[in-house]
Design a protein around this motif. Structure first.
Motif, PDB file in Angstrom:
ATOM      1  N   LYS A 178      -6.634  79.110 -50.634  1.00  0.00           N
ATOM      2  CA  LYS A 178      -6.922  77.701 -50.336  1.00  0.00           C
ATOM      3  C   LYS A 178      -5.634  76.935 -50.040  1.00  0.00           C
ATOM      4  O   LYS A 178      -5.600  76.091 -49.145  1.00  0.00           O
ATOM      5  N   VAL A 179      -4.577  77.221 -50.794  1.00  0.00           N
ATOM      6  CA  VAL A 179      -3.301  76.524 -50.587  1.00  0.00           C
ATOM      7  C   VAL A 179      -2.679  76.952 -49.258  1.00  0.00           C
ATOM      8  O   VAL A 179      -2.172  76.120 -48.499  1.00  0.00           O
ATOM      9  N   PHE A 180      -2.739  78.252 -48.955  1.00  0.00           N
ATOM     10  CA  PHE A 180      -2.230  78.739 -47.665  1.00  0.00           C
ATOM     11  C   PHE A 180      -2.984  78.077 -46.511  1.00  0.00           C
ATOM     12  O   PHE A 180      -2.375  77.618 -45.539  1.00  0.00           O
ATOM     13  N   GLU A 181      -4.321  78.022 -46.641  1.00  0.00           N
ATOM     14  CA  GLU A 181      -5.119  77.408 -45.571  1.00  0.00           C
ATOM     15  C   GLU A 181      -4.858  75.909 -45.490  1.00  0.00           C
ATOM     16  O   GLU A 181      -4.808  75.335 -44.404  1.00  0.00           O
ATOM     17  N   GLY A 182      -4.679  75.267 -46.662  1.00  0.00           N
ATOM     18  CA  GLY A 182      -4.364  73.835 -46.679  1.00  0.00           C
ATOM     19  C   GLY A 182      -3.054  73.539 -45.964  1.00  0.00           C
ATOM     20  O   GLY A 182      -2.958  72.579 -45.192  1.00  0.00           O
ATOM     21  N   LEU A 183      -2.050  74.374 -46.203  1.00  0.00           N
ATOM     22  CA  LEU A 183      -0.754  74.192 -45.532  1.00  0.00           C
ATOM     23  C   LEU A 183      -0.897  74.410 -44.028  1.00  0.00           C
ATOM     24  O   LEU A 183      -0.297  73.677 -43.227  1.00  0.00           O
ATOM     25  N   TYR A 184      -1.706  75.398 -43.640  1.00  0.00           N
ATOM     26  CA  TYR A 184      -1.957  75.637 -42.215  1.00  0.00           C
ATOM     27  C   TYR A 184      -2.642  74.425 -41.578  1.00  0.00           C
ATOM     28  O   TYR A 184      -2.249  73.975 -40.495  1.00  0.00           O
ATOM     29  N   CYS A 185      -3.664  73.873 -42.270  1.00  0.00           N
ATOM     30  CA  CYS A 185      -4.379  72.698 -41.745  1.00  0.00           C
ATOM     31  C   CYS A 185      -3.438  71.502 -41.618  1.00  0.00           C
ATOM     32  O   CYS A 185      -3.468  70.778 -40.616  1.00  0.00           O
ATOM     33  N   MET A 186      -2.594  71.278 -42.632  1.00  0.00           N
ATOM     34  CA  MET A 186      -1.650  70.163 -42.579  1.00  0.00           C
ATOM     35  C   MET A 186      -0.649  70.356 -41.436  1.00  0.00           C
ATOM     36  O   MET A 186      -0.301  69.402 -40.732  1.00  0.00           O
ATOM     37  N   SER A 187      -0.217  71.610 -41.237  1.00  0.00           N
ATOM     38  CA  SER A 187       0.770  71.908 -40.190  1.00  0.00           C
ATOM     39  C   SER A 187       0.183  71.792 -38.791  1.00  0.00           C
ATOM     40  O   SER A 187       0.920  71.692 -37.813  1.00  0.00           O
ATOM     41  N   THR A 188      -1.167  71.833 -38.702  1.00  0.00           N
ATOM     42  CA  THR A 188      -1.827  71.710 -37.396  1.00  0.00           C
ATOM     43  C   THR A 188      -2.590  70.387 -37.286  1.00  0.00           C
ATOM     44  O   THR A 188      -3.513  70.251 -36.491  1.00  0.00           O
ATOM     45  N   ARG A 189      -2.219  69.428 -38.152  1.00  0.00           N
ATOM     46  CA  ARG A 189      -2.695  68.041 -38.102  1.00  0.00           C
ATOM     47  C   ARG A 189      -4.163  67.867 -38.475  1.00  0.00           C
ATOM     48  O   ARG A 189      -4.801  66.879 -38.107  1.00  0.00           O
ATOM     49  N   ASN A 190      -4.714  68.797 -39.219  1.00  0.00           N
ATOM     50  CA  ASN A 190      -6.071  68.629 -39.754  1.00  0.00           C
ATOM     51  C   ASN A 190      -5.930  68.136 -41.198  1.00  0.00           C
ATOM     52  O   ASN A 190      -6.162  68.875 -42.166  1.00  0.00           O
ATOM     53  N   PHE A 191      -5.536  66.866 -41.350  1.00  0.00           N
ATOM     54  CA  PHE A 191      -5.192  66.333 -42.668  1.00  0.00           C
ATOM     55  C   PHE A 191      -6.401  66.234 -43.594  1.00  0.00           C
ATOM     56  O   PHE A 191      -6.271  66.381 -44.808  1.00  0.00           O
ATOM     57  N   LYS A 192      -7.584  65.989 -43.030  1.00  0.00           N
ATOM     58  CA  LYS A 192      -8.787  65.859 -43.853  1.00  0.00           C
ATOM     59  C   LYS A 192      -9.095  67.160 -44.578  1.00  0.00           C
ATOM     60  O   LYS A 192      -9.305  67.183 -45.798  1.00  0.00           O
ATOM     61  N   LYS A 193      -9.113  68.253 -43.844  1.00  0.00           N
ATOM     62  CA  LYS A 193      -9.408  69.546 -44.461  1.00  0.00           C
ATOM     63  C   LYS A 193      -8.288  69.962 -45.403  1.00  0.00           C
ATOM     64  O   LYS A 193      -8.530  70.539 -46.469  1.00  0.00           O
ATOM     65  N   ALA A 194      -7.035  69.659 -45.017  1.00  0.00           N
ATOM     66  CA  ALA A 194      -5.889  69.980 -45.873  1.00  0.00           C
ATOM     67  C   ALA A 194      -6.017  69.280 -47.223  1.00  0.00           C
ATOM     68  O   ALA A 194      -5.810  69.887 -48.279  1.00  0.00           O
ATOM     69  N   ALA A 195      -6.389  67.994 -47.189  1.00  0.00           N
ATOM     70  CA  ALA A 195      -6.548  67.218 -48.431  1.00  0.00           C
ATOM     71  C   ALA A 195      -7.632  67.835 -49.316  1.00  0.00           C
ATOM     72  O   ALA A 195      -7.445  67.976 -50.534  1.00  0.00           O
ATOM     73  N   ASP A 196      -8.760  68.210 -48.717  1.00  0.00           N
ATOM     74  CA  ASP A 196      -9.861  68.810 -49.484  1.00  0.00           C
ATOM     75  C   ASP A 196      -9.424  70.114 -50.153  1.00  0.00           C
ATOM     76  O   ASP A 196      -9.727  70.365 -51.330  1.00  0.00           O
ATOM     77  N   LEU A 197      -8.702  70.954 -49.404  1.00  0.00           N
ATOM     78  CA  LEU A 197      -8.260  72.242 -49.938  1.00  0.00           C
ATOM     79  C   LEU A 197      -7.204  72.064 -51.027  1.00  0.00           C
ATOM     80  O   LEU A 197      -7.238  72.748 -52.058  1.00  0.00           O
ATOM     81  N   PHE A 198      -6.260  71.148 -50.805  1.00  0.00           N
ATOM     82  CA  PHE A 198      -5.229  70.892 -51.810  1.00  0.00           C
ATOM     83  C   PHE A 198      -5.846  70.344 -53.101  1.00  0.00           C
ATOM     84  O   PHE A 198      -5.474  70.756 -54.201  1.00  0.00           O
ATOM     85  N   LEU A 199      -6.790  69.409 -52.966  1.00  0.00           N
ATOM     86  CA  LEU A 199      -7.416  68.814 -54.150  1.00  0.00           C
ATOM     87  C   LEU A 199      -8.245  69.841 -54.917  1.00  0.00           C
ATOM     88  O   LEU A 199      -8.322  69.789 -56.153  1.00  0.00           O
ATOM     89  N   ASP A 200      -8.849  70.789 -54.205  1.00  0.00           N
ATOM     90  CA  ASP A 200      -9.590  71.871 -54.868  1.00  0.00           C
ATOM     91  C   ASP A 200      -8.668  72.780 -55.670  1.00  0.00           C
ATOM     92  O   ASP A 200      -9.107  73.437 -56.620  1.00  0.00           O
TER      93      ASP A 200
END
Length: 386
Positions: A178-200
């Motif tokens: 989840k953290v790896f995917e969150g970092l990938y989402c943040m790095s590709t400007r998908n901040f909404k999904k990144a926030a959800d994954l980080f908070l999980d």
């Protein structure tokens, strides 16, 4: 090279230092120090392939003697690793063969040879049966992807990891993913999904090889602020014990979060100004710096205007601690871009909000789609009549 438990993977620390060497905002004296640290790390780990790339990109001048020394050590180490693989294949079992191949994979990762590392990891995977061990190999590939900013490689391996979890897999590795995917989402400007994954992952974080926990909280707060509504922000970020224990260690971050929630806009802008350098010089956030600056200002201006049907520009400027001209220019840009739902009465010096009515918008959309459907039916009926 594997990072010790609880420490960041050395290659990812190196990637951040290499990033800083390319930034104009970093002082020349700091760059001299960073260049020495990077060079010493490269020499210590015999990273000849990476060194040759940096020389070709004119980040370092060629030191032929150092390069030859590294290449000789690499050749010697590879000879030993190949002998261990041959010995394991002849005299030992399947697990020992896999371990010998894994050791060679980790060596290629250590010296920064991306292509050979990926090739060797795939070979190691072919010798691997257990799902957990296959997942560990995927994590190595993801680390290589983040080092080289190869988002295609990262995306493919995240999908691969999810498929592996369908075969089985423990919760610890699932939470790490989840953290790896969150970092990938943040790095590709998908901040909404990144926030959800980080908070999980906030209460189960163990992915220290990517970044320290302080950095993880920093990313969680930044992505959460522009992705969550005010109620969710309070529940998931502002009042979260795991965030509260760390947030004070990161300069300006606590003021940034709390002043936004408490509507202390002058304090918010002060804290935001203090954070901008941190965001700009972050390895993963730097490409999205301007976008993030726009999005956070949209959030804070929208929150202020939500309380009013109309408000003077002067009152808003005073609340934010800026000039009337600045607010006028700022809001006109955001209104033109469709980011803010209000209009400026320049003569009266007043802002009038015109919040979109969701029910009315749904009604209009239904009418439009109904007209489109009727037109299609009429065209179809003409064809059928013929």
């Amino acid at each position: 090279m594997e990072a010790e438990e609880g420490t960041q993977q050395p290659q990812l620390v190196l990637a951040h230092k290499l990033f800083l060497l390319t930034q104009n905002d970093v002082d020349d004296i700091e760059k001299v120090r960073l260049r020495d640290e990077v060079f010493n790390f490269i020499i210590a780990n015999d990273m000849a392939p990476l060194y040759e790339t940096l020389v070709s990109n004119k980040i370092f001048d060629l030191d032929q003697k150092a390069l030859e020394s590294m290449l000789a050590k690499i050749e010697e180490e590879l000879k030993k690793l190949d002998e261990k693989i041959a010995d394991a294949e002849e005299n030992l079992g399947e697990s020992e063969v896999r371990e010998a191949h894994l050791a060679k994979s980790l060596f290629y990762i250590r010296i920064g040879d991306k292509e050979k590392a990926l090739e060797q990891l795939k070979l190691t995977e072919s010798k691997t049966v257990a799902v957990g061990q296959k997942m560990d190999l995927v994590f190595y590939m993801l680390q290589i992807g983040f080092f080289h900013k190869d988002f295609d490689l990262i995306s493919k391996n995240i999908d691969k990891a999810k498929n592996l979890f369908e075969e089985g897999g423990d919760w610890e590795r699932k939470n790490r993913l989840k953290v790896f995917e969150g970092l990938y989402c943040m790095s590709t400007r998908n901040f909404k999904k990144a926030a959800d994954l980080f908070l999980d992952s906030i209460s189960t974080f163990t992915t220290y090889e990517l970044f320290p926990y302080d950095t993880f909280v920093f990313y969680t707060v930044l992505t959460g602020i522009i992705s969550l509504d005010r109620v969710s922000l309070k529940q998931k970020v502002v009042d979260t014990p795991e965030i509260l224990t760390v947030i004070g260690k990161i300069p300006y971050l606590s003021d940034f979060l709390n002043s936004l929630y408490d509507c202390q806009y002058k304090s918010f802008f002060t804290a935001f100004a203090g954070l901008t350098e941190h965001i700009k010089l972050d390895h993963y956030l730097h490409p999205h710096f301007r976008y993030y600056m726009r999005e956070i200002r949209t959030v804070v201006y929208s929150q202020f205007l939500e309380s009013y049907k109309s408000v003077t520009i002067e009152a808003m400027a005073k609340a934010f601690g800026v000039t009337v001209d600045f607010i006028d220019l700022e809001l006109s840009r955001f209104i033109a871009a469709g980011k803010l739902h209000c209009k400026i009465d320049k003569v009266a010096g007043v802002l009038e909000t015109n919040r979109p009515d969701s029910k009315n918008a749904l009604y209009q959309a239904t009418i439009k789609q109904g007209d489109f459907l009727l037109n299609r039916i009429q065209k179809l009926s003409r064809v059928i009549d013929l």
